[in-house]
Design a protein around this motif. Structure first.
Motif: not given
Lengths: 339, 385, 459
Positions: A95, A119, A138, A310, A313-314, C263, C306, C309
């Motif tokens: 990805s 973002e 990327r 990250f 988000y978690t 991906w 994961l 959100p």
């Protein structure tokens, strides 16, 4: 290819084995730790290789800067030990592979690398930032996250090209040849990992917080103190660059935010659990998250401040459930800024 | 035809017909006529069929295309990346019909009237500024704002009343503004929406030249249609002005306390005009004006903001009446919806909505139960003069 | 034809009959690859009685009738193969009754999924129906009558299993009810009567025009979350499905595989939706589901990704707007899929077949599967997007679809909502006595052969 600058002799004579003894997750006493260190030196199969949660703490704890975590990752890869399930790892590798679509831009200073977090772009607005040049994608991704997947080989393969892309495509018109790294991980890539492998970095990385601090300091008349209690969720990659930690306190001081004293902060900070969940270690992730959040709640914080998207988000939803506001450091600064 | 390279991409999935929560059919022409051909997907497939010579232009084809009143619901809810081009595609197809001379008679008459009379009412140009007689409102002469009233505001009774209320409030607040009076000409929004792009260009360029000549920098519009075209289209022709809708200015004046507002007890529901709402994303300013009035209770219709149901006055239909009357006409549906909120007033911010909804109240025989008032009139009532 | 036109106008009113080229064009085709066929008329009735009169007229004039709901099958089931009258039923859009205690809703055939979904959310927020992923314009009737499936199907089966009964206008004009509604004023059950409802399910409108349906409603949970399990080996999938469905904790289980974005290629994404009324319940369900696939996690053969959100709202949507967007993958506004209803163990072979077919005809493809029942079956969608403006491209998709039909049948499956070619393939394979029975029923119910002719016909 690139070899890790790991001094076996240094580890062999280490009396304290801080890397393993202080590990928050392995619970090893000194005697056990010494045995496992010996295996790591010899390149044998150590329980550390399968149990490591990849929180990077040992890089910070090692008093000699001998890169115990990078060594662990090398051994995991050479022994086909996968911290995370292979499909997850492979999908993550795919990805973020470079796509060869980077374009040359004539960016004047300051130049901020947003790495893989577009973002953040919308937060870089207004007089506080004065629209700095920035880029993401990327073809500029630092790739350091593959340490979590025991894939140093991917970083070795991609990083030289990434550095070249940045140097030729984004910093060609920069006078200072400085690159402001939004994420701790990017900064750590260029100042910790690359040197550990002898990869040259032609530009000067600047931590985003240093830039932020200087911006705020230069315009204190526009700051309204926040007067709030905050918890800081320290990202794992900050463990690779602990000398940059002080900026967090410095910024909070300028903003009038009080970083509460709590158990799981600074050197004792807990992993957000996101990587653990990807590894399938949900019970451990859950336990850590509960401990971490209960700790914040007990300290009566108003905000939980993140730098790593990250981590955000978690943990954000869980943070909100405890009536604590999740906020990125950059947004906390914008909050106190009078436009 | 412009956009012919993307017309085939419509999947006719039907998302374009609905509100966001799928509660209602929100495409007025589809609601009225029921056949799939009258839905946005239907139009797209017919346009493509015409481009491929699978059907020929006919009066029925023209009726279908011109029944689109450009409310923008399709653009809002289409799930594909080309959604923002939908209304442009319909407009381009209408332009093809215009160039073939194949337009419904009512559309043809509208164009003719606009060309000859420069307004759709066939009224003399000299009558244009008469609504301001007896007021303190000045002719424009380098004041800060030009108050642009538009066709409906200049000639329609309800529109003129709106203009007087707005002008009155702006004067009371001491705002520096003037009007063009009989020098004012049509903004061209509905001409463009009906596909007559050449007439539109002429009207727009004339206006832009005139505004530049007299030094206009800021414009307050009465009509959202004018607001839309001044904001979105005039810049493409060299007319870059700061454009405000009157509700935004009233909101500013109220917040800055340049007018004194007293209490006024009433239960009001606000109808979002398409050209202010969906087309230009101005949803809150009108509501904030209403909320400034102590005692005023603002209740929302089920379909509001991005999901507002068009009154039927857009896309030139105010003048051409392609959608016709009947219990399923959009304005009557909307009035029933407003009535269901229990409100006694439907607040509007557009003179076309005002007339359309007022007519519908009469058709629904609800004159004793609910009335239409524009926001300026409501505020004017509450202001201490 | 003028006589028929006048008769139709007399029945429904002039505003609801069309013989204009524009309507005939539009209603002659759908979004898929089927060849268009122009009807004689398009009619929009409002009542059962109007439909009855139309059917009687059609019998008299030997005019085909093609009932149509949302026309979103993509496989040409509403295309008038022998001309005739397309009956667009969307004016019959009343929600007639919601019985909260017995949890059912009685609707007319033109009620859309979106309208019912919204109606329940506002008026009966504790209840929901099973929502398919087709766009919300698709009708309750259209989806059920083709044995559709939706977000509750993993728990409760095909949508036909959630049907309590019907009102239907038979091809000979009688109005008939099935299920408890034929005896009681309450439409709450299909059993224990002789199951006449089945005479109208999966028949593609060849046995009558349905004018009312009663479907089951279900308690609507307060919370919803999504888990995504990623694998690289399709051979594992049947076992994973078996284990996950065996926990009885999931509400919906879908599986996706596609070559783009880059991906995604080579991976299978099993998306598991869980619902509950408390965080405790949700945590419990997550734990049991994770435990069920622990073997794969420990052996590093599969893991939970994961889900960011900001991506969850789109993934938790019902219907999934993202699936509709697939139609524009070729910037061509077209896609059609073969929905193979296959036994779960056939998944790997169907997957490999898809890759083979893709190699031959289509670089862009997608597999989307929904688990039906507790893994009793999978709806395996071999999806082929195409550029509608490119005839060669359309033809390539047609070929891919043809081979997908073959794959479905070869793997022990049955083709869902099949176009004429697939119906023919199935009838060729069908047990002869079964086929005979099918034809007998059609002939008995529709002696003049007016109902959606071409479908389920032995050539």
């Amino acid at each position: 290819m690139y070899e890790l600058k790991f001094d076996e002799k240094m580890c062999a004579v280490c009396e304290t084995c801080d890397c393993l003894v202080r590990c928050p997750y392995l619970n090893l006493d000194l005697e056990h730790a010494k045995k496992e260190v010996e295996k790591l030196i010899q390149g044998d199969n150590s329980m550390v290789l399968t149990e490591c949660v990849t929180c990077y703490s040992c890089e910070e704890y090692c008093p000699y800067g001998n890169h115990p975590f990078y060594r662990i990752v090398e051994l995991q890869e050479s022994q086909d030990i996968y911290p995370a399930p292979k499909p997850i790892m492979n999908q993550q590798i795919k990805s973020m592979s470079p796509v060869g679509k980077g374009k040359v831009e004539e960016l004047k200073d300051p130049v901020i690398s947003l790495c893989a977090f577009p973002e953040a772009k919308k937060a870089l607005r207004g007089d506080l930032f004065q629209n700095p040049n920035n880029y993401f994608g990327r073809d500029y991704f630092c790739n350091l996250m593959y340490l979590h997947f025991a894939r140093s080989s991917i970083i070795k393969e991609r990083l030289p090209r990434i550095i070249e892309n940045i140097w030729k495509q984004k910093l060609n018109k920069s006078e200072s040849k400085e690159l402001i790294c939004y994420h701790d991980e990017c900064y750590a890539t260029y100042t910790s990992w690359a040197p550990a492998y002898g990869i040259e970095v032609p530009f000067k990385p600047i931590h985003f917080y240093e830039y932020l601090y200087n911006r705020i300091r230069a315009s204190m008349e526009n700051i309204t103190p926040i007067d709030a209690k905050v918890a800081y969720q320290r990202p794992c990659s900050n463990r690779l660059i602990p000398e940059q930690q002080h900026w967090v306190d410095d910024i909070f001081e300028l903003l009038g935010a009080q970083r509460v004293k709590r158990e799981y902060d600074r050197e004792d900070a807990l992993c957000c659990g996101g990587i653990l969940r990807m590894q399938g270690r949900d019970d451990l992730a859950h336990d850590l998250q509960v401990k971490n959040l209960e700790d914040m709640e007990a300290a009566g914080v108003d905000y939980c401040v993140f730098n790593c998207p990250f981590c955000s988000y978690t943990l954000s939803e869980m943070v909100k459930e405890r009536n604590i506001k999740p906020i990125m450091m950059i947004d906390l600064c914008t909050l106190s800024w009078n436009d | 035809m412009e956009y012919k390279d993307i017309v085939h991409r419509c999947f006719r999935c039907g998302y374009c017909k609905f509100t966001d929560d799928y509660q209602d059919i929100n495409c007025p022409s589809y609601k009225k006529f029921s056949f799939e051909t009258y839905s946005p997907g239907g139009r797209m497939w017919l346009i493509r069929a015409w481009l491929n010579n699978e059907i020929v232009m006919s009066s029925h084809y023209a009726e279908i295309l011109f029944s689109c009143i450009t409310c923008g619901n399709c653009k809002e809810h289409c799930v594909f990346t080309f959604k923002d081009e939908l209304l442009n595609i319909f407009e381009a197809a209408k332009t093809e019909l215009v160039s073939e001379g194949l337009v419904p008679p009512a559309v043809r008459d509208y164009f003719k009237t606009m060309s000859i009379n420069e307004n759709p009412y066939k009224e003399p140009q000299d009558e244009r500024g008469k609504w301001a007689e007896g007021t303190d409102i000045q002719r424009y002469s380098n004041q800060e704002y030009l108050f642009y009233v538009g066709d409906v505001g200049s000639y329609d009774e309800r529109g003129k009343k709106m203009a007087r209320h707005i002008g009155g409030l702006l004067s009371e607040a001491g705002l520096s503004f003037g009007i063009l009076g009989k020098e004012e000409t049509s903004d061209g929004n509905d001409v463009k929406a009906l596909g007559e792009k050449w007439l539109f260009q002429q009207l727009a360029e004339d206006n832009i030249r005139k505004f530049h000549e007299i030094g206009v920098k800021k414009i307050i519009t009465l009509d959202p249609h004018a607001f839309n075209v001044f904001s979105q289209e005039y810049p493409l022709l060299g007319g870059d002005f700061e454009v405000w809708h009157y509700t935004q200015i009233l909101n500013m004046l109220a917040k800055e306390k340049r007018i004194t507002i007293s209490s006024c007890e009433m239960k009001v529901t606000y109808h979002d005009p398409c050209y202010l709402g969906r087309h230009n994303r101005i949803y809150e300013a009108p509501r904030e004006v209403l909320s400034c009035i102590p005692g005023l209770e603002l209740v929302e219709m089920a379909r509001n903001r991005e999901d507002a149901f068009c009154c039927g006055g857009g896309g030139g239909n105010f003048f051409t009446d392609i959608l016709g009357t009947g219990v399923d006409s959009p304005n009557r549906i909307r009035v029933r919806e407003a009535y269901d909120t229990g409100a006694e007033i439907i607040a509007v911010a557009c003179p076309m909505c005002s007339k359309m909804l007022d007519d519908a109240i009469k058709s629904e025989e609800l004159e004793e139960r609910i009335a239409v008032k524009d926001i300026a009139e409501i505020l004017y009532q509450a202001v201490v003069h | 034809m003028e006589k028929i036109y006048n008769a139709l106008t007399d029945i429904v009113g002039s505003g609801y009959v069309s013989k204009e080229p524009e309507e005939l064009f539009f209603y002659s085709r759908d979004q898929g690859t089927s060849e268009p066929k122009i009807p004689d008329f398009v009619v929009m009735p409002r009542t059962t009685q109007e439909i009855q009169r139309i059917v009687l007229l059609a019998n008299k004039e030997k005019l085909p009738i093609i009932p149509m709901g949302g026309s979103l099958t993509l496989s040409g089931l509403c295309i008038p193969h022998r001309k005739g009258v397309v009956l667009d039923l969307k004016r019959m859009d009343s929600i007639l009754e919601v019985n909260e205690t017995s949890r059912y809703v009685l609707v007319e055939p033109g009620v859309s999924q979106g309208a019912l979904q919204s109606y329940l959310a506002i008026k009966h927020p504790e209840l929901m129906h099973s929502i398919p992923d087709a766009p919300p314009a698709n009708t309750i009737a259209g989806n059920i009558l083709i044995h559709g499936s939706g977000h509750l199907s993993q728990e409760t089966g095909f949508h036909t299993e959630m049907l309590n009964g019907l009102e239907v206008v038979l091809p000979t004009g009688e109005i008939c009810k099935t299920g408890s509604g034929s005896i009681s004023p309450k439409w709450f059950a299909r059993a224990p009567l002789p199951d006449l409802t089945g005479l109208f399910l999966g028949w593609f409108g060849t046995t009558g025009v349905v004018t009312k349906l009663s479907i089951r409603l279900y308690p609507k949970p307060l919370k919803k979350d999504v888990m995504m399990f990623v694998t690289e080996n399709p051979d594992h999938i049947p076992d994973i499905i078996y284990r996950v469905t065996g926990t009885k904790m999931a509400e919906d289980v879908n599986l996706f595989a596609q070559p783009k974005p880059d991906w995604a290629e080579g991976f299978q994404q099993t998306v598991i939706n869980i619902t509950g009324d408390s965080e405790e319940e949700m945590s419990f369900k997550r734990r049991l589901i994770r435990k069920s696939v622990e073997h794969y996690i420990k052996s590093k053969e599969g893991g939970f990704m994961l889900v960011l959100p900001q991506l969850k709202p789109a993934m938790k949507e019902a219907p999934l707007r993202e699936l509709t967007r697939f139609a524009d993958m070729m910037k061509g506004g077209g896609f059609e899929y073969v929905g193979g209803i296959i036994p779960t163990e056939s998944f790997p072979q169907a997957y490999y077949d898809t890759l083979e077919i893709a190699e031959k005809y289509r670089p862009k493809w997608s597999i989307m599967c929904r688990v039906i029942g507790r893994g009793h079956a999978m709806m395996f969608a071999y999806s082929w997007p195409f550029n509608r403006a490119d005839a060669k491209d359309v033809e390539m998709s047609r070929k891919a679809l043809f081979e997908s039909n073959i794959s479905s049948l070869k793997n022990g499956g049955v083709i869902w909502k099949s176009e004429l070619e697939g119906q023919r393939m199935m009838m060729e394979k069908m047990d002869p006595n079964t086929l005979n029975l099918l034809q007998k029923i059609k002939r008995t119910l529709d002696p003049n052969g007016i109902m959606n002719p071409g479908n389920w016909e032995v050539v």
